[in-house]
Enzyme design. Structure first.
Site, PDB file in Angstrom:
ATOM      1  N   ASP A  72      30.209  43.136  30.498  1.00 52.67           N
ATOM      2  CA  ASP A  72      30.451  44.176  31.658  1.00 52.67           C
ATOM      3  C   ASP A  72      29.277  44.906  31.734  1.00 52.67           C
ATOM      4  OD1 ASP A  72      33.069  43.697  32.273  1.00 52.67           O
ATOM      5  OD2 ASP A  72      33.827  44.627  30.725  1.00 52.67           O
TER       6      ASP A  72
ATOM      7  N   ASP B 273      35.145  41.549  38.193  1.00 54.43           N
ATOM      8  CA  ASP B 273      36.099  42.739  38.439  1.00 54.43           C
ATOM      9  C   ASP B 273      36.334  43.040  39.761  1.00 54.43           C
ATOM     10  OD1 ASP B 273      36.594  42.123  35.698  1.00 54.43           O
ATOM     11  OD2 ASP B 273      35.374  43.816  34.991  1.00 54.43           O
TER      12      ASP B 273
END
Length: 204
Positions: A151, A185
Protein backbone atom coordinates in the site's frame (compact mmCIF):
# COMPACT_ATOMS: atom_id res chain seq x y z
CA UNK A 1 -18.83 -3.32 -23.22
CA UNK A 2 -17.63 -6.58 -24.78
CA UNK A 3 -15.65 -9.24 -22.96
CA UNK A 4 -12.56 -8.38 -25.01
CA UNK A 5 -12.74 -4.70 -24.02
CA UNK A 6 -13.35 -5.74 -20.41
CA UNK A 7 -10.19 -7.86 -20.44
CA UNK A 8 -8.15 -5.01 -21.94
CA UNK A 9 -9.49 -2.67 -19.27
CA UNK A 10 -8.61 -5.18 -16.52
CA UNK A 11 -5.06 -5.54 -17.92
CA UNK A 12 -4.72 -1.74 -17.93
CA UNK A 13 -5.74 -1.48 -14.25
CA UNK A 14 -3.45 -4.40 -13.35
CA UNK A 15 -0.47 -2.78 -15.08
CA UNK A 16 -0.94 0.49 -13.20
CA UNK A 17 -1.39 -1.38 -9.93
CA UNK A 18 1.59 -3.72 -10.29
CA UNK A 19 3.99 -1.14 -11.75
CA UNK A 20 3.24 1.23 -8.86
CA UNK A 21 3.68 -1.55 -6.28
CA UNK A 22 6.91 -2.88 -7.77
CA UNK A 23 8.32 0.65 -7.99
CA UNK A 24 7.49 1.35 -4.33
CA UNK A 25 8.78 -2.03 -3.20
CA UNK A 26 12.12 -1.57 -5.01
CA UNK A 27 12.66 2.13 -4.21
CA UNK A 28 11.24 2.68 -0.70
CA UNK A 29 12.13 1.38 2.74
CA UNK A 30 9.11 0.19 4.74
CA UNK A 31 7.60 3.21 6.51
CA UNK A 32 9.26 5.74 4.19
CA UNK A 33 7.07 8.53 2.86
CA UNK A 34 7.25 11.38 0.36
CA UNK A 35 4.99 14.42 0.63
CA UNK A 36 3.40 15.28 -2.73
CA UNK A 37 0.93 17.81 -1.31
CA UNK A 38 0.02 18.66 2.27
CA UNK A 39 -3.02 16.41 1.85
CA UNK A 40 -1.38 13.60 -0.17
CA UNK A 41 1.64 11.42 0.59
CA UNK A 42 3.30 8.39 -0.92
CA UNK A 43 3.67 6.26 2.22
CA UNK A 44 4.95 2.68 1.96
CA UNK A 45 3.34 0.12 4.23
CA UNK A 46 2.49 -3.56 3.83
CA UNK A 47 -0.84 -5.13 4.69
CA UNK A 48 -0.69 -8.69 5.99
CA UNK A 49 -4.42 -9.22 6.28
CA UNK A 50 -7.79 -8.05 5.07
CA UNK A 51 -9.05 -4.52 4.58
CA UNK A 52 -7.94 -1.98 7.20
CA UNK A 53 -5.14 -4.35 8.26
CA UNK A 54 -7.43 -6.73 10.11
CA UNK A 55 -6.76 -10.47 10.21
CA UNK A 56 -8.94 -13.56 10.43
CA UNK A 57 -7.03 -14.46 13.60
CA UNK A 58 -8.30 -11.22 15.20
CA UNK A 59 -11.78 -12.77 15.18
CA UNK A 60 -10.98 -16.48 15.44
CA UNK A 61 -8.39 -16.77 18.21
CA UNK A 62 -7.56 -20.47 17.74
CA UNK A 63 -6.24 -19.91 14.19
CA UNK A 64 -2.58 -18.89 13.88
CA UNK A 65 -1.65 -15.84 11.80
CA UNK A 66 0.00 -18.00 9.13
CA UNK A 67 -2.97 -20.35 8.83
CA UNK A 68 -5.31 -17.35 8.67
CA UNK A 69 -3.13 -15.73 6.02
CA UNK A 70 -3.11 -18.76 3.71
CA UNK A 71 -6.86 -19.29 4.28
CA UNK A 72 -7.53 -15.68 3.26
CA UNK A 73 -5.35 -15.99 0.16
CA UNK A 74 -7.07 -19.20 -0.93
CA UNK A 75 -10.49 -17.61 -0.33
CA UNK A 76 -9.48 -14.68 -2.54
CA UNK A 77 -8.38 -17.04 -5.31
CA UNK A 78 -11.72 -18.90 -5.20
CA UNK A 79 -13.62 -15.60 -5.11
CA UNK A 80 -11.82 -14.26 -8.19
CA UNK A 81 -13.13 -17.19 -10.23
CA UNK A 82 -16.66 -16.33 -9.13
CA UNK A 83 -16.19 -12.66 -10.05
CA UNK A 84 -14.66 -13.68 -13.38
CA UNK A 85 -17.67 -15.83 -14.22
CA UNK A 86 -19.98 -12.97 -13.22
CA UNK A 87 -18.16 -10.69 -15.66
CA UNK A 88 -18.27 -13.31 -18.44
CA UNK A 89 -22.00 -13.88 -17.89
CA UNK A 90 -22.79 -10.14 -17.77
CA UNK A 91 -20.99 -9.47 -21.07
CA UNK A 92 -22.46 -12.54 -22.76
CA UNK A 93 -25.99 -11.46 -21.80
CA UNK A 94 -25.20 -7.83 -22.72
CA UNK A 95 -26.29 -6.57 -19.34
CA UNK A 96 -25.97 -2.99 -18.10
CA UNK A 97 -22.74 -1.19 -19.00
CA UNK A 98 -22.53 0.10 -15.42
CA UNK A 99 -22.69 -3.47 -14.11
CA UNK A 100 -19.94 -4.61 -16.49
CA UNK A 101 -17.68 -1.66 -15.64
CA UNK A 102 -18.23 -2.25 -11.93
CA UNK A 103 -17.52 -6.00 -12.06
CA UNK A 104 -14.45 -5.42 -14.24
CA UNK A 105 -13.10 -2.92 -11.68
CA UNK A 106 -13.75 -5.32 -8.79
CA UNK A 107 -12.12 -8.19 -10.69
CA UNK A 108 -9.03 -6.12 -11.58
CA UNK A 109 -8.62 -4.88 -8.01
CA UNK A 110 -9.08 -8.28 -6.44
CA UNK A 111 -6.62 -9.88 -8.87
CA UNK A 112 -4.09 -7.12 -8.24
CA UNK A 113 -4.04 -7.80 -4.50
CA UNK A 114 -4.05 -11.57 -5.05
CA UNK A 115 -0.81 -11.25 -7.05
CA UNK A 116 0.83 -9.60 -4.00
CA UNK A 117 -0.48 -12.25 -1.61
CA UNK A 118 0.54 -15.19 -3.80
CA UNK A 119 3.90 -14.12 -5.26
CA UNK A 120 5.47 -11.15 -3.44
CA UNK A 121 6.79 -13.24 -0.56
CA UNK A 122 8.77 -15.31 -3.07
CA UNK A 123 9.99 -12.66 -5.55
CA UNK A 124 11.02 -9.92 -3.09
CA UNK A 125 13.12 -9.83 0.05
CA UNK A 126 11.86 -7.84 3.02
CA UNK A 127 11.75 -4.04 3.23
CA UNK A 128 12.74 -3.62 6.90
CA UNK A 129 15.54 -1.05 6.97
CA UNK A 130 16.38 -1.67 3.32
CA UNK A 131 15.06 -1.33 -0.19
CA UNK A 132 13.80 -4.72 -1.34
CA UNK A 133 15.41 -6.57 -4.24
CA UNK A 134 13.50 -8.27 -7.03
CA UNK A 135 14.25 -12.02 -7.25
CA UNK A 136 16.96 -11.96 -4.52
CA UNK A 137 19.65 -14.64 -4.63
CA UNK A 138 18.88 -15.77 -1.08
CA UNK A 139 15.15 -16.13 -1.72
CA UNK A 140 12.13 -14.02 -0.78
CA UNK A 141 10.95 -12.85 2.61
CA UNK A 142 8.33 -15.61 2.90
CA UNK A 143 6.77 -18.55 1.10
CA UNK A 144 4.26 -19.00 -1.68
CA UNK A 145 0.78 -17.67 -0.71
CA UNK A 146 2.26 -15.68 2.21
CA UNK A 147 3.05 -12.38 0.48
CA UNK A 148 2.03 -9.01 1.88
CA UNK A 149 -0.04 -6.47 -0.03
CA UNK A 150 1.83 -3.25 -0.85
CA UNK A 151 0.00 0.00 0.00
CA UNK A 152 1.24 3.50 -0.72
CA UNK A 153 -1.54 6.06 -1.28
CA UNK A 154 -2.19 8.18 1.81
CA UNK A 155 -4.57 11.15 1.94
CA UNK A 156 -4.41 12.83 5.39
CA UNK A 157 -6.93 15.49 4.35
CA UNK A 158 -7.32 16.86 7.88
CA UNK A 159 -5.52 16.40 11.17
CA UNK A 160 -6.43 17.93 14.50
CA UNK A 161 -8.19 17.56 17.83
CA UNK A 162 -11.91 16.89 17.74
CA UNK A 163 -14.23 19.23 19.68
CA UNK A 164 -14.73 18.24 23.31
CA UNK A 165 -18.52 18.18 22.92
CA UNK A 166 -18.42 15.19 20.54
CA UNK A 167 -19.54 11.96 22.25
CA UNK A 168 -16.94 9.19 22.70
CA UNK A 169 -14.16 10.83 20.64
CA UNK A 170 -14.28 14.42 21.87
CA UNK A 171 -10.84 15.91 22.50
CA UNK A 172 -8.97 13.10 20.71
CA UNK A 173 -6.48 13.65 17.91
CA UNK A 174 -8.03 12.57 14.61
CA UNK A 175 -6.84 12.13 11.01
CA UNK A 176 -9.20 12.17 8.06
CA UNK A 177 -8.58 10.18 5.82
CA UNK A 178 -6.49 7.60 7.77
CA UNK A 179 -6.28 4.42 5.60
CA UNK A 180 -3.32 3.78 3.29
CA UNK A 181 -4.33 1.94 0.13
CA UNK A 182 -3.29 1.08 -3.44
CA UNK A 183 -4.65 1.22 -7.01
CA UNK A 184 -6.27 -2.21 -6.63
CA UNK A 185 -8.15 -1.04 -3.53
CA UNK A 186 -9.33 2.03 -5.46
CA UNK A 187 -10.63 -0.19 -8.27
CA UNK A 188 -12.55 -2.42 -5.86
CA UNK A 189 -14.03 0.54 -3.97
CA UNK A 190 -15.02 2.30 -7.20
CA UNK A 191 -16.66 -0.89 -8.50
CA UNK A 192 -18.71 -1.37 -5.34
CA UNK A 193 -19.51 2.35 -5.31
CA UNK A 194 -20.96 2.11 -8.83
CA UNK A 195 -23.12 -0.85 -7.81
CA UNK A 196 -24.44 1.00 -4.76
CA UNK A 197 -25.02 4.43 -6.31
CA UNK A 198 -26.40 3.16 -9.63
CA UNK A 199 -28.03 0.03 -8.24
CA UNK A 200 -31.24 0.26 -10.27
CA UNK A 201 -29.45 0.94 -13.54
CA UNK A 202 -26.80 -1.72 -12.91
CA UNK A 203 -29.34 -4.46 -12.23
CA UNK A 204 -32.11 -3.30 -14.55
Amino acid sequence: MSLKKSILFIIFILLIDQVSKIYIKTHFVLGEDVTVFSWFKIYFIENDGMAWGTKISDFVSFISDRTAKISLTLFRIVAIFGIGYWLYDATKKQQSQILIWAVALIFAGALGNIIDSVFYGVIFDDSYGQVASFMPANGGYDGFLHGKVVDMLYFPLWKGYLPDWLPFYGGEYFTFFEPVFNVADMAISTGFGLLIVFNKRAFA
